[in-house]
Design a protein around this motif. Sequence first.
Motif, PDB file in Angstrom:
ATOM      1  N   ARG A  39       0.814  -1.218   0.000  1.00 23.10           N
ATOM      2  CA  ARG A  39       0.000   0.000   0.000  1.00 23.10           C
ATOM      3  C   ARG A  39       0.849   1.270   0.000  1.00 23.10           C
ATOM      4  O   ARG A  39       0.536   2.242   0.672  1.00 23.10           O
ATOM      5  N   SER A  40       1.919   1.251  -0.765  1.00 20.41           N
ATOM      6  CA  SER A  40       2.846   2.371  -0.822  1.00 20.41           C
ATOM      7  C   SER A  40       2.895   2.945  -2.234  1.00 20.41           C
ATOM      8  O   SER A  40       3.329   2.268  -3.170  1.00 20.41           O
TER       9      SER A  40
ATOM     10  N   VAL B  46       2.170  -5.831  -9.743  1.00 15.29           N
ATOM     11  CA  VAL B  46       1.230  -4.936 -10.426  1.00 15.29           C
ATOM     12  C   VAL B  46       1.890  -4.144 -11.559  1.00 15.29           C
ATOM     13  O   VAL B  46       1.420  -4.207 -12.703  1.00 15.29           O
ATOM     14  N   PRO B  47       2.967  -3.399 -11.318  1.00 16.02           N
ATOM     15  CA  PRO B  47       3.545  -2.664 -12.445  1.00 16.02           C
ATOM     16  C   PRO B  47       4.117  -3.576 -13.529  1.00 16.02           C
ATOM     17  O   PRO B  47       4.033  -3.253 -14.724  1.00 16.02           O
ATOM     18  N   PHE B  48       4.649  -4.717 -13.148  1.00 10.98           N
ATOM     19  CA  PHE B  48       5.171  -5.647 -14.147  1.00 10.98           C
ATOM     20  C   PHE B  48       4.040  -6.190 -15.023  1.00 10.98           C
ATOM     21  O   PHE B  48       4.200  -6.338 -16.232  1.00 10.98           O
ATOM     22  N   PHE B  49       2.895  -6.467 -14.420  1.00 11.85           N
ATOM     23  CA  PHE B  49       1.769  -6.981 -15.191  1.00 11.85           C
ATOM     24  C   PHE B  49       1.199  -5.918 -16.129  1.00 11.85           C
ATOM     25  O   PHE B  49       0.957  -6.192 -17.302  1.00 11.85           O
TER      26      PHE B  49
ATOM     27  N   PRO C 185     -10.467 -11.875  -1.818  1.00  9.57           N
ATOM     28  CA  PRO C 185      -9.382 -11.600  -2.759  1.00  9.57           C
ATOM     29  C   PRO C 185      -8.236 -10.850  -2.094  1.00  9.57           C
ATOM     30  O   PRO C 185      -8.436 -10.107  -1.130  1.00  9.57           O
ATOM     31  N   THR C 186      -7.041 -11.043  -2.611  1.00 11.56           N
ATOM     32  CA  THR C 186      -5.919 -10.206  -2.194  1.00 11.56           C
ATOM     33  C   THR C 186      -6.006  -8.905  -2.985  1.00 11.56           C
ATOM     34  O   THR C 186      -6.636  -8.848  -4.047  1.00 11.56           O
ATOM     35  N   MET C 187      -5.356  -7.872  -2.491  1.00 13.39           N
ATOM     36  CA  MET C 187      -5.359  -6.609  -3.221  1.00 13.39           C
ATOM     37  C   MET C 187      -4.692  -6.785  -4.587  1.00 13.39           C
ATOM     38  O   MET C 187      -5.193  -6.303  -5.601  1.00 13.39           O
ATOM     39  N   THR C 188      -3.574  -7.482  -4.618  1.00  9.62           N
ATOM     40  CA  THR C 188      -2.888  -7.696  -5.890  1.00  9.62           C
ATOM     41  C   THR C 188      -3.760  -8.512  -6.832  1.00  9.62           C
ATOM     42  O   THR C 188      -3.872  -8.190  -8.024  1.00  9.62           O
TER      43      THR C 188
END
Length: 158
Positions: free
Chosen positions: A65-66, A98-101, A123-126
């Motif tokens: 969460r950063s 997330v950014p890689f996806f 669900p997970t946040m990711t």
Amino acid sequence: MKHAADKKNLKICLVGSSGGHLTHLYMLKPFWKDKNRFWVTFDKEDAKSLLEGEKMYPCYYPTNRSIKALIKNTAIAWKILCKEKPDLIISSGAAVAVPFFYLGKMMGAKLIYIEVFDRIDKPTMTGKMVYPIVDKFIVQWDEQKKVYPKAINLGSIF
């Protein structure tokens, strides 16, 4: 993905936090062991030990969460993905995926996300963030299909 004959030449990016997420990815060794691959994870002792002899890129942490971490890891993802040009990106989380996806999708990579073993009914946040864009979303429990209806349950990695 490319033709079946190209599977040996498939370039794979395995991206995830160190610890349990990295362990999940490492347990997929029967799949990735004979493939051209590289890893993106935290520059921590457990990761360095597990991935000794593997091509590894460090990413920024802590990530949870950063916004700062997201921005830094987006820049890192851009540099690595432009250099390596993977055909497939696989992750089991967490936030560094997330950014890689998202960048990987824009660059034409196929995406496989494996939801964590210990999150059964939420669900997970990711997971929530990458679910809309992945090519395959893998779960390890039937109960997780209630949360992710398009998911494929391949059972436990453990």
